[in-house]
Design an enzyme around this catalytic site. Structure first.
Site, PDB file in Angstrom:
ATOM      1  N   GLU A  35      56.379  22.831  50.664  1.00  0.00           N
ATOM      2  CA  GLU A  35      56.462  22.184  49.444  1.00  0.00           C
ATOM      3  C   GLU A  35      56.844  20.494  49.712  1.00  0.00           C
ATOM      4  O   GLU A  35      56.219  19.624  49.179  1.00  0.00           O
ATOM      5  CB  GLU A  35      57.928  22.423  48.712  1.00  0.00           C
ATOM      6  CG  GLU A  35      57.748  23.870  47.952  1.00  0.00           C
ATOM      7  CD  GLU A  35      56.463  23.687  46.899  1.00  0.00           C
ATOM      8  OE1 GLU A  35      56.584  22.807  45.880  1.00  0.00           O
ATOM      9  OE2 GLU A  35      55.651  24.677  46.966  1.00  0.00           O
ATOM     10  N   HIS A  42      53.527  18.283  49.048  1.00  0.00           N
ATOM     11  CA  HIS A  42      53.926  17.583  47.841  1.00  0.00           C
ATOM     12  C   HIS A  42      54.777  16.350  48.011  1.00  0.00           C
ATOM     13  O   HIS A  42      54.603  15.076  47.499  1.00  0.00           O
ATOM     14  CB  HIS A  42      54.422  18.238  46.639  1.00  0.00           C
ATOM     15  CG  HIS A  42      53.684  19.399  46.270  1.00  0.00           C
ATOM     16  ND1 HIS A  42      52.692  19.417  45.656  1.00  0.00           N
ATOM     17  CD2 HIS A  42      53.739  20.847  46.566  1.00  0.00           C
ATOM     18  CE1 HIS A  42      51.893  20.626  45.626  1.00  0.00           C
ATOM     19  NE2 HIS A  42      52.888  21.520  45.881  1.00  0.00           N
ATOM     20  N   HIS A  87      60.590  26.273  42.402  1.00  0.00           N
ATOM     21  CA  HIS A  87      59.351  26.131  43.017  1.00  0.00           C
ATOM     22  C   HIS A  87      59.352  24.877  43.840  1.00  0.00           C
ATOM     23  O   HIS A  87      59.189  24.743  45.015  1.00  0.00           O
ATOM     24  CB  HIS A  87      58.220  26.454  42.264  1.00  0.00           C
ATOM     25  CG  HIS A  87      57.064  26.622  42.896  1.00  0.00           C
ATOM     26  ND1 HIS A  87      55.804  26.961  42.183  1.00  0.00           N
ATOM     27  CD2 HIS A  87      56.330  26.378  44.200  1.00  0.00           C
ATOM     28  CE1 HIS A  87      54.569  27.123  42.895  1.00  0.00           C
ATOM     29  NE2 HIS A  87      55.098  26.771  44.301  1.00  0.00           N
TER      30      HIS A  87
END
Length: 323
Positions: A170, A174, A89
């Site tokens: 992602e 992040h 993930h």
């Protein structure tokens, strides 16, 4: 005292969305070989004490996260899940007190479908414009990282969207919220998108040390459409493998909405879907020196799954959805 300090720092930093996490930071060479690496979230891991390019001082609680999906929705285009393996993930930086921020540098926003669509997730946050440039997957070719791209297309798999769009999400949400991936850390010889490649390789390096499928299988736990499991089964197997208790997430019907759980107060999910492995890291996140810690470190939850005996499903993947 450390938790109070972390809380104070995180309250100052939440909502930052500039090109540098620490405005005014030098982009001269940050020679980490000459710096003492400190453990993130320790008393020395603050930017006024150490070089934040050499010790993670922003998102010091590092979560390596994995998914158990049963299909991608893009099988006809060759986008399938890895056989006998959970998929990656991401690698998420939470603050030391367990809170987090997101989309910390909008000059490096490569997410076609920002979620949430503001920096704070509220109407008062800075709007995040959808990215409409070349897919982040094209950033690897100038570095000759074709093997990395192939690996990512095998193990870092999106659902209902192209893999590259997922990777863009992602990194943008992040990856921009780590001090050690901050652009000034790459110095005067920086090559465009160098930190993106660095983030991808680092996320994979953590993922490779966390064989969820193998750890569960070692305890006789495999996907099944007939056998059910208890939460403690998964927790025990993963603690044995990882050395600390991860966060385990479940989707699907709430247990008290099922026939078996009718009338109970257990409203946990019933379909295993995700695992988050928590770490503190020594020095740069890129150095891959992660120290396993319990997901409950800040007194928080260790999952959202049903706790009743035999309440959980670990479903078999759809035929044609893995290779």
């Amino acid at each position: 005292m450390q938790l109070l300090a972390a809380t104070a720092v995180s309250s100052m930093l939440v909502g930052v969305s500039q090109a540098s996490l620490y405005p005014g930071q030098s982009n001269f060479n940050h020679t980490c070989a000459l710096q003492t690496p400190f453990l993130s979230c320790s008393a020395n891991a603050y930017p006024n004490i150490t070089d934040s390019c050499c010790t993670e001082t922003y998102g010091g609680l590092v979560l390596s996260t994995q998914l158990w999906n049963t299909y991608t929705g893009l099988e006809s285009q060759g986008q399938v899940l890895p056989k006998d393996s959970w998929s990656l993930h991401g690698l998420w930086p939470d603050f030391c007190n367990g809170s987090y921020t997101q989309y910390c540098d909008l000059s490096r926003q490569y997410d076609p479908l920002p979620s949430p669509n503001t920096t704070t997730g509220t109407p008062s946050g800075t709007p995040i414009k959808p990215y409409n440039g070349s897919s982040i997957s094209t950033f690897l070719a100038p570095f000759g990282k074709f093997d990395l791209l192939a690996y990512m297309n095998k193990f870092w798999i999106a659902q209902a969207q192209p893999n590259g769009d997922f990777w863009g999400h992602e990194f943008s949400k992040h990856g921009t919220c780590y001090s050690t991936f901050n652009l000034p850390c790459y110095g005067p010889m920086y090559r465009k998108h160098e930190e993106v490649i660095d983030f991808f390789e680092t996320a994979i390096s953590y993922y490779e040390t966390l064989p969820t499928w193998t750890w569960l299988g070692a305890q006789g736990i495999y996907p099944s459409n007939s056998t059910t499991y208890s939460l403690i089964d998964f927790q025990s197997a993963l603690v044995k493998g990882f050395g600390a208790l991860p966060y385990i997430a479940c989707s699907g019907p709430k247990y008290n909405a099922t026939a078996a759980g009718n009338g109970t107060l257990d409203n946990g999910g019933t379909v295993l879907s995700e695992v988050w492995y928590y770490h503190h890291v020594l020095g740069r996140v890129q150095a891959r020196h992660g120290v396993p810690i319990n997901a409950s470190i800040n007194g928080g939850s260790v999952g959202n799954c049903a706790k009743a005996k035999g309440a959980l499903k670990y479903p078999v993947r759809t035929v044609g959805s893995e290779v």
